[in-house]
Design a protein around this motif. Structure first.
Motif, PDB file in Angstrom:
ATOM      1  N   SER A 431       0.850  -1.181   0.000  1.00  0.00           N
ATOM      2  CA  SER A 431       0.000   0.000   0.000  1.00  0.00           C
ATOM      3  C   SER A 431       0.889   1.235   0.000  1.00  0.00           C
ATOM      4  CB  SER A 431      -0.904   0.020   1.238  1.00  0.00           C
ATOM      5  OG  SER A 431      -1.511   1.285   1.412  1.00  0.00           O
ATOM      6  N   GLY A 433      -0.041   3.838   1.618  1.00  0.00           N
ATOM      7  CA  GLY A 433      -0.455   4.554   2.814  1.00  0.00           C
ATOM      8  C   GLY A 433       0.730   4.968   3.675  1.00  0.00           C
ATOM      9  N   HIS A 533      -6.115  -3.819   2.330  1.00  0.00           N
ATOM     10  CA  HIS A 533      -5.941  -2.782   1.307  1.00  0.00           C
ATOM     11  C   HIS A 533      -6.792  -3.003   0.064  1.00  0.00           C
ATOM     12  CE1 HIS A 533      -2.742  -1.432   3.819  1.00  0.00           C
ATOM     13  NE2 HIS A 533      -1.998  -2.496   3.602  1.00  0.00           N
ATOM     14  N   GLU A 536      -9.802  -0.788   0.166  1.00  0.00           N
ATOM     15  CA  GLU A 536      -9.650   0.654   0.344  1.00  0.00           C
ATOM     16  C   GLU A 536      -9.876   1.376  -0.982  1.00  0.00           C
ATOM     17  OE1 GLU A 536      -6.178   0.361   3.781  1.00  0.00           O
ATOM     18  OE2 GLU A 536      -5.682   0.927   1.732  1.00  0.00           O
ATOM     19  N   GLN A 593     -11.490   9.198   0.062  1.00  0.00           N
ATOM     20  CA  GLN A 593     -11.749   8.214   1.112  1.00  0.00           C
ATOM     21  C   GLN A 593     -13.040   7.473   0.791  1.00  0.00           C
ATOM     22  OE1 GLN A 593      -9.992   7.611   4.396  1.00  0.00           O
ATOM     23  NE2 GLN A 593     -11.221   5.820   3.885  1.00  0.00           N
ATOM     24  N   ASN A 603      -7.241   3.003   4.640  1.00  0.00           N
ATOM     25  CA  ASN A 603      -6.400   4.163   4.356  1.00  0.00           C
ATOM     26  C   ASN A 603      -7.051   5.081   3.326  1.00  0.00           C
ATOM     27  OD1 ASN A 603      -4.252   3.515   6.061  1.00  0.00           O
ATOM     28  ND2 ASN A 603      -3.304   2.179   4.544  1.00  0.00           N
ATOM     29  N   TYR A 605      -6.757   7.684   0.104  1.00  0.00           N
ATOM     30  CA  TYR A 605      -5.911   7.933  -1.061  1.00  0.00           C
ATOM     31  C   TYR A 605      -5.473   9.387  -1.000  1.00  0.00           C
ATOM     32  CZ  TYR A 605      -4.481   8.702  -5.921  1.00  0.00           C
ATOM     33  OH  TYR A 605      -3.788   9.036  -7.056  1.00  0.00           O
TER      34      TYR A 605
END
Length: 764
Positions: A431, A433, A533, A536, A593, A603, A605
């Motif tokens: 990820s 993040g 992830h 997400e 989000q 998480n 973006y």
């Protein structure tokens, strides 16, 4: 189905609190099958089997009875009871039938109707995999009774070798956890556990003839803390090893799950721990110290010393007594030659054997050990460096430095296991993040794992037969506990399992993610700390076809809604709802989000864009970046996104030992006030700044004039090369970056070609 059967089912379900007797006939709905890895062929029927406490398992041999016991262990978690295992039965029964079909020993069929479930395995392994599929047909919710949908499944794996690796040298993991690791492999129909048992930082297997391997080599005084470049240590002694009894326990446990354990005993490099215990085995005689930092050490086994070969033969004798596997992995990777170049014994051995260089000496070393293992009825697997200097006659190559080693070995008619870092290194980030735990580098999301095709297009159909499968590698420099390890492995291992098991033409990432939504609940039951992830919000930067870029946002979260902002503020459900690709019209930060029931999930973006004249313009590169660090297209060089310092965002173009050159074509001849490009200096990770960077400008793309040059760079981190220009006009802008070359002696990766990283070719 008879009316009596319907009434019986209805009453049972009502008693269990699972069904109302006023409801229509209780049949599992079509589309309820969610299996990973996806079987070769599945058809659902308008029927179902009711599993309850009266259901029996029919098994007639010891192997099937063991498999039945494993099924019962799972079932008990859901229902609170186990099924009786009998040698006879028909109705309300799960029938395990093992045959002897040699076409694909791991194949099976599974049928389910209202009377029984029948699993016919071509071998014990096939029956076992059929039962693993049956487990995934069970509901994931706990209940006293449950329906299993009517199905007809015919299944067999695409590849014979489906592997998962674990490095226990850098960090040690308990026997109980190794068993859980094997459980999860079996759930995903993986069949080979590559156990990396020896390293510079620790020797992890008991060898009775050489007790100092346990007493000395299994321990280090401290461990590197944080990034390699930070050069910090925790000051805490660390150690651990597996006794031979524990190894036998693990090997048997794996065998009960139809998993072969391949041990790895590294040679001639990655041997510092062993040299610390027995310094006479090194070129200098020591003193040595068990490794406390990560990276590659210059000290390796002395190839000119016969005592080394006797030592390794003794070690391998004890290893072979513990591991019945056909293969023994002998490493062969990252073995510097600097000690051999100066060692009188190694130079004498080269002269004696007529070897032209130290690469040929390594080949001699590997071939000598292969002959010994072959004499004991075993074969070797080694990392693709064993190709250097000439491949050992019967060796299988594990291709990790991209796919080139695998291609070369297959063309030489050697068996190959593919494990390229770009798709199979689970120590890479998954990820972008900012709160991701520390990892070795790179970027490998689940989608990229799933996209992997193990058979290179460069191979003919005859050569492709030598690709036996693939494997994910889990190196543990930064992975120091079981929660972190599970987080790095799952669900990426689930994605790879489908790559290796399921037919190529039936794989579909969106379907896989749909199945994963159910499958993670099974991981919950196994208390796996998997990464989330996949669900997400993600963003893909694209060329909008209008001389700019747009961002396509997406989330696989059922019921999730995406909101975004372009002014750097945090997205909320009151922000702009996402309905179409977001156009980037100026420098700034896009934040997005996904929300579920008004609450943020996972998480956010978060991407900053740099708007400039070269944005989304035509770009061409003189040569492709290395496969291990190659973004999806050259467009990435001018997409307005600057690669991050952790280089885990798939933005950086990496060139190993080679130069970089690129040309951007603007819309017209125009004023140019600034040229720039970013590069990285992280020498601990073998990434060096260029020797120099040169920018040139042209009106016609043929005749170029140099406009800026830079040959000094900061010591650490990202270097932003910027050239401010005056009175320069042009349409074509060229950048040339000269690679540092060979990494110097004493540095991490000494003797290897340095990495050169480049990203975001900026023009203003």
């Amino acid at each position: 189905m008879t009316m009596k059967r319907v009434i019986h089912l209805c009453l049972l379900m009502a008693a269990a609190g699972l069904w109302s007797c006023t409801t229509q006939q209780p049949v599992a709905p079509k589309g309820s099958v969610s299996i990973i890895p996806m079987p070769a062929s599945v058809s659902e029927t308008a029927d179902s089997f009711l599993l309850d406490k009266q259901t029996v398992i029919v098994a007639n041999n010891e192997s099937d009875k063991k498999t039945a016991a494993l099924f019962n262990a799972w079932l008990k978690e859901l229902t609170g009871y186990e099924l009786a295992v009998k040698e006879q039965g028909d109705k309300n029964a799960i029938l395990l039938q093992t045959g002897n079909d040699t076409t694909n020993a791991e194949g099976y069929t599974l049928t389910a109707d209202h009377n029984h479930i029948t699993i016919k395995g071509n071998s014990g392994a096939g029956t076992f995999y059929g039962v693993q599929t049956l487990i995934q047909l069970l509901p994931v919710e706990k209940a006293r009774a449950m329906f299993i949908p009517g199905v007809n499944i015919t299944d067999a794996p695409r590849f014979a070798y489906r592997g998962l690796h674990l490095d226990v040298g850098r960090h040690f993991f308990s026997v109980d956890f190794i068993k859980k690791y094997i459980d999860l492999m079996a759930m995903h129909k993986m069949n080979t556990f590559h156990w990396h048992l020896t390293e510079d930082q620790g020797w992890r297997i008991e060898i009775k003839k050489y007790p100092r391997l346990q007493e000395v080599a299994s321990k280090r005084k401290e461990t590197m803390a944080g990034r390699y470049a930070d050069n910090k240590y925790d000051g805490k002694p660390y150690g651990g090893f597996y006794t031979q009894e524990q190894v036998k326990e693990v090997v048997q446990y794996a065998a009960d799950h139809f998993i072969t354990v391949i041990p790895e005993i590294e040679m001639p490099g990655h041997s510092l721990a062993a040299l610390t215990a027995y310094p006479n085995l090194g070129c200098t005689g020591g003193p040595y110290e068990v490794g406390t930092r990560w990276g590659v050490y210059d000290d390796v086994y002395c190839a000119g010393n016969d005592s080394v070969y006797l030592f390794l033969q003794d070690v391998l004798d004890e290893v072979m007594a513990l591991f019945p596997s056909k293969y023994i992995h002998i490493g062969g990777d990252e073995s510097p030659k600097v000690r051999w170049e100066k060692c009188p014994k190694c130079q004498a051995r080269m002269k004696q054997e007529g070897l032209k260089d130290e690469h040929a000496l390594q080949s001699y070393f590997i071939q000598r050990m292969e002959k010994y293992l072959n004499s004991k009825g075993r074969q070797i697997i080694g990392w693709d460096e064993i190709l250097e200097g000439g491949l050992a006659p019967n060796a299988t190559v594990m291709s990790w430095r991209g796919i080139e080693g695998g291609i070369a070995a297959a063309k030489q008619k050697h068996d190959v296991i593919m494990t390229p870092g770009e798709f199979c290194y689970f120590d890479h980030y998954q990820s972008k993040g900012s709160n991701e735990p520390l990892a070795i580098g790179g970027f490998l999301p689940v989608s990229q794992v799933y996209s992997y095709e193990p058979i290179p297009a460069e191979l003919s159909s005859d050569e492709a037969k030598y690709i036996k499968g693939a494997q994910a590698n889990v190196w543990t420099e930064y992975i120091n506990n079981t929660n972190y390890l599970e987080y790095m492995v799952y669900p990426r291992a689930a994605a790879l399992s489908e790559v290796l098991w399921s037919p190529k033409d039936k794989r579909n990432y969106d379907s896989f993610v749909d199945h994963l939504k159910v499958h993670v609940k099974r991981l919950d039951l196994k208390k796996v700390n998997y990464a989330k992830h996949v669900f997400e919000v993600t963003g893909k930067v694209t060329d909008n076809g209008k001389g700019g870029v747009a961002v396509v946002l997406n989330s696989k979260l059922d019921g999730g809604k995406i909101f975004f902002t372009t002014d750097s503020t945090a997205p909320t459900p009151q922000a702009t709802p996402y309905t179409a690709p977001v156009q980037i019209t100026r420098s700034g930060t896009l934040r997005a989000q996904v929300f579920l029931d008004g609450k943020p999930f996972g998480n956010e973006y978060d991407q900053t864009f740099l708007f400039h004249k070269g944005l989304a313009k035509k770009v061409s590169m003189a040569s492709a970046a290395d496969a291990a660090h190659r973004p999806a297209s050259d467009f990435t060089l001018v997409n307005g996104v600057e690669g991050n310092a952790a280089y885990n965002d798939n933005e950086w173009f990496g060139f190993k030992g080679t130069d970089m050159e690129a040309i951007v074509e603007l819309d017209s001849v125009q004023d140019i006030h600034l040229v720039g490009i970013n590069t990285i200096n992280v020498k601990g990770d073998w990434i060096y700044p260029p020797k120099q960077v040169v920018f040139s400008v042209s009106d016609d793309g043929k005749s170029y004039k140099e406009v800026y040059k830079q040959n000094t760079f900061a010591q650490q981190g990202i270097n932003k090369v910027r050239g401010h220009l005056q009175a320069v006009r042009g349409r074509f802008v060229k950048v040339q970056m000269q690679n540092f070359g060979k990494i110097p002696a004493g540095a991490a990766g000494a003797g290897n070609g340095a990495w050169l990283f480049a990203d975001e070719f900026i023009i203003n």
